[in-house]
Motif scaffolding. Structure first.
Motif, PDB file in Angstrom:
ATOM      1  N   GLY A 170     -33.981 -47.868   0.953  1.00 14.25           N
ATOM      2  CA  GLY A 170     -35.284 -48.541   0.979  1.00 14.25           C
ATOM      3  C   GLY A 170     -36.048 -48.289   2.265  1.00 14.25           C
ATOM      4  N   SER A 171     -35.367 -47.830   3.331  1.00 12.24           N
ATOM      5  CA  SER A 171     -36.058 -47.710   4.623  1.00 12.24           C
ATOM      6  C   SER A 171     -37.109 -46.602   4.603  1.00 12.24           C
ATOM      7  N   ASN A 172     -36.938 -45.604   3.740  1.00 18.20           N
ATOM      8  CA  ASN A 172     -37.974 -44.564   3.655  1.00 18.20           C
ATOM      9  C   ASN A 172     -39.272 -45.104   3.040  1.00 18.20           C
ATOM     10  N   TRP A 173     -39.152 -46.187   2.286  1.00 17.35           N
ATOM     11  CA  TRP A 173     -40.346 -46.754   1.634  1.00 17.35           C
ATOM     12  C   TRP A 173     -41.340 -47.277   2.669  1.00 17.35           C
TER      13      TRP A 173
ATOM     14  N   ASP B 158     -19.018 -59.826  16.115  1.00 17.88           N
ATOM     15  CA  ASP B 158     -18.480 -59.207  17.336  1.00 17.88           C
ATOM     16  C   ASP B 158     -18.195 -57.741  17.040  1.00 17.88           C
ATOM     17  N   ARG B 159     -17.883 -57.008  18.085  1.00 15.70           N
ATOM     18  CA  ARG B 159     -17.607 -55.579  17.944  1.00 15.70           C
ATOM     19  C   ARG B 159     -16.144 -55.314  18.282  1.00 15.70           C
ATOM     20  N   ILE B 160     -15.494 -54.453  17.514  1.00 19.82           N
ATOM     21  CA  ILE B 160     -14.122 -54.066  17.860  1.00 19.82           C
ATOM     22  C   ILE B 160     -14.196 -53.186  19.096  1.00 19.82           C
TER      23      ILE B 160
ATOM     24  N   MET C 277     -11.526 -50.224   7.346  1.00 20.30           N
ATOM     25  CA  MET C 277     -12.590 -49.825   8.277  1.00 20.30           C
ATOM     26  C   MET C 277     -13.740 -49.195   7.498  1.00 20.30           C
ATOM     27  N   SER C 278     -14.943 -49.712   7.719  1.00 23.03           N
ATOM     28  CA  SER C 278     -16.139 -49.086   7.149  1.00 23.03           C
ATOM     29  C   SER C 278     -17.212 -49.066   8.228  1.00 23.03           C
ATOM     30  N   PRO C 279     -16.947 -48.339   9.325  1.00 25.15           N
ATOM     31  CA  PRO C 279     -17.832 -48.439  10.496  1.00 25.15           C
ATOM     32  C   PRO C 279     -19.038 -47.511  10.462  1.00 25.15           C
TER      33      PRO C 279
ATOM     34  N   HIS D 271     -34.500 -40.405  15.113  1.00 25.02           N
ATOM     35  CA  HIS D 271     -33.796 -39.904  13.933  1.00 25.02           C
ATOM     36  C   HIS D 271     -34.048 -40.846  12.759  1.00 25.02           C
ATOM     37  N   ALA D 272     -34.176 -42.143  13.076  1.00 25.64           N
ATOM     38  CA  ALA D 272     -34.368 -43.161  12.021  1.00 25.64           C
ATOM     39  C   ALA D 272     -33.315 -43.018  10.930  1.00 25.64           C
ATOM     40  N   TRP D 273     -32.080 -42.711  11.332  1.00 24.74           N
ATOM     41  CA  TRP D 273     -30.992 -42.546  10.357  1.00 24.74           C
ATOM     42  C   TRP D 273     -30.054 -43.754  10.371  1.00 24.74           C
TER      43      TRP D 273
ATOM     44  N   GLU E 162     -36.596 -37.607   0.322  1.00 23.22           N
ATOM     45  CA  GLU E 162     -37.296 -38.834  -0.055  1.00 23.22           C
ATOM     46  C   GLU E 162     -38.231 -39.241   1.081  1.00 23.22           C
ATOM     47  N   ARG E 163     -37.749 -39.098   2.306  1.00 24.27           N
ATOM     48  CA  ARG E 163     -38.579 -39.452   3.473  1.00 24.27           C
ATOM     49  C   ARG E 163     -39.843 -38.601   3.499  1.00 24.27           C
ATOM     50  N   ALA E 164     -39.696 -37.277   3.311  1.00 24.31           N
ATOM     51  CA  ALA E 164     -40.867 -36.389   3.313  1.00 24.31           C
ATOM     52  C   ALA E 164     -41.846 -36.822   2.220  1.00 24.31           C
TER      53      ALA E 164
ATOM     54  N   ILE F 219     -13.146 -46.405   4.429  1.00 23.22           N
ATOM     55  CA  ILE F 219     -14.056 -46.207   3.294  1.00 23.22           C
ATOM     56  C   ILE F 219     -15.472 -45.963   3.807  1.00 23.22           C
ATOM     57  N   GLY F 220     -16.372 -45.589   2.899  1.00 26.89           N
ATOM     58  CA  GLY F 220     -17.780 -45.417   3.262  1.00 26.89           C
ATOM     59  C   GLY F 220     -18.032 -44.098   3.963  1.00 26.89           C
ATOM     60  N   ASP F 221     -19.165 -44.027   4.647  1.00 26.08           N
ATOM     61  CA  ASP F 221     -19.604 -42.773   5.268  1.00 26.08           C
ATOM     62  C   ASP F 221     -18.572 -42.203   6.241  1.00 26.08           C
TER      63      ASP F 221
HETATM   64  C1  LIG Z   1     -33.067 -43.004   5.360  1.00 28.04           C
HETATM   65  C2  LIG Z   1     -31.859 -43.345   4.535  1.00 28.04           C
HETATM   66  C3  LIG Z   1     -32.006 -43.711   3.203  1.00 28.04           C
HETATM   67  C4  LIG Z   1     -30.891 -44.024   2.426  1.00 28.04           C
HETATM   68  N1  LIG Z   1     -31.086 -44.367   1.129  1.00 28.04           N
HETATM   69  C5  LIG Z   1     -30.016 -44.615   0.340  1.00 28.04           C
HETATM   70  C6  LIG Z   1     -30.197 -44.958  -1.038  1.00 28.04           C
HETATM   71  O1  LIG Z   1     -31.328 -45.041  -1.542  1.00 28.04           O
HETATM   72  N2  LIG Z   1     -29.095 -45.192  -1.796  1.00 28.04           N
HETATM   73  C7  LIG Z   1     -27.845 -45.104  -1.281  1.00 28.04           C
HETATM   74  O2  LIG Z   1     -26.881 -45.323  -2.023  1.00 28.04           O
HETATM   75  N3  LIG Z   1     -27.629 -44.785   0.030  1.00 28.04           N
HETATM   76  C8  LIG Z   1     -28.681 -44.548   0.852  1.00 28.04           C
HETATM   77  N4  LIG Z   1     -28.478 -44.250   2.186  1.00 28.04           N
HETATM   78  C9  LIG Z   1     -27.091 -44.104   2.717  1.00 28.04           C
HETATM   79  C10 LIG Z   1     -26.466 -45.435   3.151  1.00 28.04           C
HETATM   80  O3  LIG Z   1     -27.250 -46.069   4.112  1.00 28.04           O
HETATM   81  C11 LIG Z   1     -25.068 -45.229   3.733  1.00 28.04           C
HETATM   82  O4  LIG Z   1     -24.356 -44.326   2.940  1.00 28.04           O
HETATM   83  C12 LIG Z   1     -24.303 -46.556   3.781  1.00 28.04           C
HETATM   84  O5  LIG Z   1     -24.950 -47.442   4.667  1.00 28.04           O
HETATM   85  C13 LIG Z   1     -22.849 -46.355   4.183  1.00 28.04           C
HETATM   86  O6  LIG Z   1     -22.178 -47.585   4.283  1.00 28.04           O
HETATM   87  P1  LIG Z   1     -21.026 -47.788   5.353  1.00 28.04           P
HETATM   88  O7  LIG Z   1     -20.421 -49.118   5.063  1.00 28.04           O
HETATM   89  O8  LIG Z   1     -20.156 -46.607   5.405  1.00 28.04           O
HETATM   90  O9  LIG Z   1     -21.775 -47.795   6.773  1.00 28.04           O
HETATM   91  P2  LIG Z   1     -22.946 -48.742   7.316  1.00 28.04           P
HETATM   92  O10 LIG Z   1     -23.736 -49.308   6.209  1.00 28.04           O
HETATM   93  O11 LIG Z   1     -23.641 -47.964   8.373  1.00 28.04           O
HETATM   94  O12 LIG Z   1     -22.155 -49.948   7.988  1.00 28.04           O
HETATM   95  C14 LIG Z   1     -21.346 -49.762   9.114  1.00 28.04           C
HETATM   96  C15 LIG Z   1     -21.280 -51.079   9.893  1.00 28.04           C
HETATM   97  O13 LIG Z   1     -20.189 -51.008  10.818  1.00 28.04           O
HETATM   98  C16 LIG Z   1     -20.540 -51.674  11.991  1.00 28.04           C
HETATM   99  N5  LIG Z   1     -19.719 -51.174  13.093  1.00 28.04           N
HETATM  100  C17 LIG Z   1     -19.740 -49.950  13.676  1.00 28.04           C
HETATM  101  N6  LIG Z   1     -18.861 -49.886  14.692  1.00 28.04           N
HETATM  102  C18 LIG Z   1     -18.271 -51.109  14.758  1.00 28.04           C
HETATM  103  C19 LIG Z   1     -17.281 -51.668  15.620  1.00 28.04           C
HETATM  104  N7  LIG Z   1     -16.723 -50.988  16.624  1.00 28.04           N
HETATM  105  N8  LIG Z   1     -16.892 -52.961  15.399  1.00 28.04           N
HETATM  106  C20 LIG Z   1     -17.451 -53.669  14.383  1.00 28.04           C
HETATM  107  N9  LIG Z   1     -18.390 -53.186  13.551  1.00 28.04           N
HETATM  108  C21 LIG Z   1     -18.805 -51.923  13.734  1.00 28.04           C
HETATM  109  C22 LIG Z   1     -22.038 -51.355  12.150  1.00 28.04           C
HETATM  110  O14 LIG Z   1     -22.690 -52.350  12.945  1.00 28.04           O
HETATM  111  C23 LIG Z   1     -22.542 -51.326  10.712  1.00 28.04           C
HETATM  112  O15 LIG Z   1     -23.136 -52.541  10.305  1.00 28.04           O
HETATM  113  C24 LIG Z   1     -29.593 -43.960   3.001  1.00 28.04           C
HETATM  114  C25 LIG Z   1     -29.446 -43.608   4.341  1.00 28.04           C
HETATM  115  C26 LIG Z   1     -30.558 -43.294   5.106  1.00 28.04           C
HETATM  116  C27 LIG Z   1     -30.364 -42.910   6.543  1.00 28.04           C
END
Ligand SMILES: Cc1cc2nc3c(=O)[nH]c(=O)nc-3n(C[C@H](O)[C@H](O)[C@H](O)COP(=O)(O)OP(=O)(O)OC[C@H]3O[C@@H](n4cnc5c(N)ncnc54)[C@H](O)[C@@H]3O)c2cc1C
Lengths: 432, 98
Positions: free
Chosen positions: A76-79, A108-110, A135-137, A159-161, A200-202, A325-327
Motif C-alpha cells: 500500500g505504500s506505493n499508493w 524492544d529490540r533484540i 525470527m521474522s526480522p 530507497h523508501a523500501w 508498481e511504484r513507477a 520466516i519472511g523476507d
Molecule cells: C514498496 C513496497 C511495496 C510492497 N507491496 C507489497 C504488496 O502489495 N503485497 C505484498 O504481499 N508484499 C508487499 N511488499 C513486501 C512486504 O513488505 C514484505 O515482504 C514483508 O513486510 C515481509 O515481512 P517480514 O515479516 O519478513 O518483515 P517486516 O514486515 O519488515 O518485519 C520485520 C520486523 O522485524 C523487526 N525487527 C528487525 N530487527 C529486529 C530486532 N533486532 N529485534 C526485534 N525486532 C526486529 C522490524 O522492526 C520489523 O517490524 C512490499 C514491499 C515494498 C518495499
C-alpha cells in the motif's frame, strides 16, 4: 493410502525409528510447564506466527518482540505516490494480538542471542529464554553496493523500501520536482523484497505526474533483464502513460550487463560500469538487500546473505530451535512478499505446535498472491501455489498459479478493487 | 544430541513424503484462504466474500467449478487447480466450520 487412519499413520512414522518424533520435540521445556515460543519481529511474518500459534494451541505462551509500537505496512505504500493513501491508513498496532489472542508484547529490540542457552538479550537490558524462537526480522540493505550511496545518502536519495519517513520523503520530492523533471528508480538484481514493487511504484508516480507534471519522465534503471508481471505492466503503461512513445511517462532500461556503480550526490548522477551517466531530479535508489542485521550477526545467514531453512518446519539449517520466516529467510522460489511471509508463518506455526506437542508434522502448503495497481482502476495479479517436491525442496505446483489471464477494462477494474480488498484482509488476518 | 535431531528431522521429512501424507490436514491449506477472505465481519463492504456464511457443500462446489473452469473468476481458477478434489473437499469442510 486414503484409508489409512491417522493413528496408523502416526504409528507408521514412529515405527521408522525410535525417537523419530521425540528426538527433537522431547527436549525438556526450558520453562518447565508451558512451552514458550518467542517471535522476533512484528511484521507480516512475525505477527501472523504469533497469532496462529495462539489460535492453534492456547497452551503455548507466545511473546512477540518488536521495537516499534506501531507498524507501517510496505504493502500500500506505493499508493502514497498517487495520492491514494496516507501513512496513517497504513499504520497498524499490536492491540488485537494482545487482547484477542493473548500474545505477550515486548516493545524492544533484540540486541543479542545466545543460541546455546536459548536466551535473548533485549536492548532494554531484559533477558528472555525460549523453547523455540521464530525470527521474522525482515531485511537490511547492502550499503557497499554503490560507491557514494550509504545510509547518510539515503536521507537525501530515499530507497523508501521500509515504509515510513522514507516513503514520505520520496513523495515530497516527487511533489516538489519541476514539470519536465526526471525521476530515476534504481532497481537491484534478484532476490529482493517485493519483486513487482518498483514497477508498481513507477505506475503510481506516473499516475500522479500525468495529472500534475505531464512533461516529466520516470526512468527505471534495472539490474535485471526482465521483471515480475512485465507484460501486464507494459500493457498498462502503454494504455495509461504512453509507454513506447517518445512522450512516455515511463521508460525501462535493463542494465543487466552494465551495472550502476556510483552516485555523484552533488550532480544527482548515477554512473554505470561502461561510463553511462544518468541524471535525475529525484533519485529513488533501491539497494541490494540481505536478511536483517540480527540474523547476520548471529550466523543464521549463509554466503548469499539470506537464512537457509528446512522448508517443512522453517528451522534454521544452523540451529534446530530457531525458525526463520519472511523476507529474511530463503524460501525461493516463493518470492519475498507480505502475503508469502504470512503463509510461511502459518506453515511454521503448524510445524512448531507439532514439534512441541510431539505430533506428526502436516504437509506444508504455501501461497503467494500479489496484486499491483497500475492506475486506480487498473489492477493486475500474479499467484503461486507451492509444495514440497520429491526431493523435499519447495516447488510451484504445476498447472496452477500465473498472472492475470485477461486484461480488458472490466477485469482490470475488478482486480483493482481486489487489490484494496486483499490489502484489508491481509491486515485483518495478520494483525487483527 | 544435535546430530541425532538433524537425522531424525530428515527421516521424518522423508517419511512424510513417501507416505504421501495419509491424511489431509485441511488447516495447512485453508489458513491461506484467510489472506483474502477475511474472517472478521469488519469489512462488510468487501467485494471478496467472507466464507463463514457458506455451507461446506457450497464452498466445495465453487472450488470444483473454479478448478474445472466452469465458473469464471480472476484468481480462484489459478489457485484451485493446485489441489486434488479431496483436498478441496477437506478445505471446504474446514472453512464452513471455522
Ligand atoms: C514498496 C513496497 C511495496 C510492497 N507491496 C507489497 C504488496 O502489495 N503485497 C505484498 O504481499 N508484499 C508487499 N511488499 C513486501 C512486504 O513488505 C514484505 O515482504 C514483508 O513486510 C515481509 O515481512 P517480514 O515479516 O519478513 O518483515 P517486516 O514486515 O519488515 O518485519 C520485520 C520486523 O522485524 C523487526 N525487527 C528487525 N530487527 C529486529 C530486532 N533486532 N529485534 C526485534 N525486532 C526486529 C522490524 O522492526 C520489523 O517490524 C512490499 C514491499 C515494498 C518495499
Amino acid at each position: 493410502m486414503a484409508g489409512l487412519s491417522r493413528r496408523r499413520f502416526l504409528q507408521g512414522i514412529a515405527g521408522l525409528g525410535a525417537g523419530v518424533l521425540s528426538g527433537c520435540g522431547g527436549v525438556p521445556l526450558r520453562s518447565g510447564g508451558k512451552a514458550h515460543v518467542v517471535v522476533v519481529g512484528g511484521g507480516f511474518g512475525g505477527a501472523t506466527a504469533a497469532k496462529y500459534l495462539r489460535l492453534l494451541d492456547a497452551n503455548i505462551q507466545v511473546t512477540l518482540i518488536e521495537p516499534k509500537a506501531k507498524y507501517i505496512t510496505c504493502p500500500g505504500s506505493n499508493w502514497l505516490f498517487a495520492g491514494l493513501a496516507n501513512l496513517d491508513q497504513l499504520t497498524v498496532d499490536y492491540q488485537d494480538l494482545q487482547d484477542r489472542y493473548g500474545v505477550k508484547l515486548l516493545v524492544d529490540r533484540i540486541s543479542s542471542l545466545d543460541a546455546a542457552q536459548r536466551q535473548l538479550r533485549l536492548a532494554g537490558g531484559q533477558s528472555v529464554t525460549y523453547d523455540r524462537l521464530i525470527m521474522s526480522p525482515g531485511i537490511d540493505f547492502r550499503w557497499d553496493a554503490m560507491a557514494g550511496y550509504d545510509q547518510a545518502a539515503a536521507e537525501q536519495f530515499p530507497h523508501a523500501w521500509q515504509a515510513g519517513p522514507q516513503t514520505l520523503l520520496l513523495a515530497r520530492q516527487l511533489q516538489a520536482m519541476p514539470d519536465g523533471g526526471v525521476v530515476l528508480i534504481a532497481v537491484p538484481a534478484d532476490p529482493y523484497r517485493c519483486p513487482p514493487g518498483p514497477y508498481e511504484r513507477a505506475s503510481m508516480m506516473a499516475y500522479w505526474l500525468k495529472q500534475h507534471k505531464p512533461r516529466s519522465k520516470i526512468l527505471i534503471l534495472d539490474a535485471k533483464r526482465s521483471f515480475s508481471k512485465q507484460a501486464l505492466f507494459e500493457a498498462g503503461w502503454t494504455k495509461h502513460y504512453g509507454y513506447g512513445t517518445t512522450n512516455s511517462l515511463i521508460e525501462w532500461l535493463s542494465l543487466a550487463d552494465n551495472p550502476l556503480l556510483q552516485l555523484d550526490k552533488q550532480n544527482r548522477v548515477l554512473t554505470s560500469e561502461f561510463g553511462d551517466r544518468f541524471r535525475g531530479d529525484v533519485l529513488n535508489i533501491i539497494p541490494p538487500q540481505t536478511a536483517a542485521q540480527i540474523a547476520l550477526q548471529h550466523g543464521l545467514a549463509d554466503a548469499t546473505g539470506w537464512c537457509p531453512v528446512r522448508p517443512l518446519t522453517g528451522q534454521s539449517l544452523f540451529d534446530e530451535f530457531i525458525h526463520v520466516i519472511g523476507d529474511a529467510a530463503h524460501y525461493a522460489p516463493i518470492p519475498k512478499s507480505a502475503f508469502a511471509a504470512n503463509s510461511e508463518a502459518k506453515a511454521c506455526a503448524l510445524a512448531v505446535t507439532s514439534l512441541i506437542n510431539q505430533t506428526a508434522i502436516a504437509e506444508a502448503h504455501w501461497l503467494n498472491t500479489c496484486y499491483s495497481l497500475i492506475a486506480p482502476d487498473h489492477g493486475i495479479s500474479v499467484a503461486g501455489v507451492y509444495k514440497l517436491d520429491a526431493a523435499n525442496a519447495i516447488a510451484p505446483v504445476k498447472g496452477a498459479g500465473g498472472v492475470s489471464a485477461r486484461t480488458d477494462a472490466q477485469v482490470a477494474a475488478t482486480e483493482a478493487d481486489y487489490t484494496r480488498a486483499v490489502y484489508r484482509s491481509l491486515i485483518a488476518d495478520t494483525f487483527g | 544430541m544435535k546430530r541425532i535431531c538433524y537425522v531424525s528431522a530428515a527421516l521424518l521429512a522423508s517419511a512424510l513424503n513417501t507416505m504421501a501424507y495419509a491424511e489431509i490436514d485441511a488447516r495447512a491449506i485453508a489458513f491461506n484462504c484467510r489472506n483474502c477472505h477475511a474472517e472478521s465481519s469488519l469489512d462488510a463492504k468487501s467485494s471478496i466474500p467472507s466464507l463463514k456464511s457458506l455451507s461446506a457443500q457450497q464452498i466445495q462446489q465453487a472450488l470444483l467449478d473454479f478448478k474445472y473452469d466452469k465458473k469464471p473468476a480472476t484468481l480462484m481458477p489459478r489457485l484451485a487447480k493446485a489441489y486434488s478434489d479431496a483436498e478441496l473437499a477437506a478445505v471446504a469442510k474446514f472453512l464452513s466450520r471455522n
